[in-house]
Design an enzyme around this catalytic site. Structure first.
Site, PDB file in Angstrom:
ATOM      1  N   GLY A  12       0.775  -1.231   0.000  1.00 44.52           N
ATOM      2  CA  GLY A  12       0.000   0.000   0.000  1.00 44.52           C
ATOM      3  C   GLY A  12       0.807   1.282   0.000  1.00 44.52           C
ATOM      4  O   GLY A  12       0.289   2.326   0.383  1.00 44.52           O
ATOM      5  N   LEU A  84      -4.130  -6.917  -7.661  1.00 46.94           N
ATOM      6  CA  LEU A  84      -3.635  -7.973  -8.530  1.00 46.94           C
ATOM      7  C   LEU A  84      -4.693  -8.828  -9.218  1.00 46.94           C
ATOM      8  O   LEU A  84      -4.362  -9.624 -10.084  1.00 46.94           O
ATOM      9  CB  LEU A  84      -2.673  -8.872  -7.746  1.00 46.94           C
ATOM     10  N   HIS A 102       0.748   0.631 -13.934  1.00 52.26           N
ATOM     11  CA  HIS A 102       1.525  -0.556 -14.301  1.00 52.26           C
ATOM     12  C   HIS A 102       3.007  -0.195 -14.237  1.00 52.26           C
ATOM     13  O   HIS A 102       3.398   0.869 -14.720  1.00 52.26           O
ATOM     14  CB  HIS A 102       1.145  -1.019 -15.712  1.00 52.26           C
TER      15      HIS A 102
END
Length: 187
Positions: A12, A84, A102
């Site tokens: 995180g 994910l 990404h």
């Protein structure tokens, strides 16, 4: 004030940077963090900032539980920050403003299984001279949504995937919150 919901599966650190960014300026507010991992560190970060969190499993993501919970938070933007799992079309139909980050310059090194250290290792093994980040809209395919922002970094001095990961995290922390801020302001 625009509502932002974050989805994250791990540590995180990007979520933390986004939360801090929006606490400093009044463009929007992170109203919830959704995670598919009950032991994800991102949930501790949510708690430390007094932000609601929702934990779910893969079945609940696809069977309506997550969509029902999203309705409660009325997000103007959904941000995947290290999430994910494949994001379901059923949610995208109701919330088309979903973005992802990404850790490579798409379209290279994208697709199923290409996340985190898998990406950095592939970049290293292919002797790339640069890599970077891509912020893009989410669609029904992994890493194929319309690009919003890309930033590259030279990695010729990197000898390990961990060194590449460090450079990528710096880019993510610097640019991801800013790009989200611009999107929130322009919508």
């Amino acid at each position: 004030m625009k509502n932002i919901v974050l989805f994250a599966s791990g540590n995180g650190s990007n979520a933390e940077e986004i939360i801090r960014y929006f606490k400093k300026n009044n463009q929007g507010t992170v109203v919830a963090i959704f995670s598919n991992k009950p032991d994800a560190k991102v949930l501790d970060r949510a708690k430390n900032h007094n932000i609601s969190s929702v934990v779910f499993n893969k079945a609940q993501l696809n069977e309506g539980f997550v969509l029902e919970k999203l309705h409660q938070f009325q997000p103007d933007l959904i941000v995947l920050a290290g999430f994910l799992l494949k994001f379901p079309e059923s949610i995208l139909k109701e919330y088309p403003k979903v973005i992802n980050i990404h850790p490579a310059l798409l379209p290279k090194y994208g697709g199923k299984g290409m996340y985190g250290m898998n990406v950095h290792q592939a970049v290293l093994e292919n002797n790339e001279k640069e890599t970077g980040i891509t912020i893009h809209y989410v669609n029904e395919h992994y890493d194929e949504g319309e690009f919003i922002f890309q930033k590259s970094v030279n990695i010729e001095d990197c000898k390990t995937a961990e060194e590449i990961a460090h450079k990528i995290h710096e880019l993510e922390h610097q640019y991801f919150p800013e790009v989200i801020g611009k999107l929130i302001t322009n919508h």
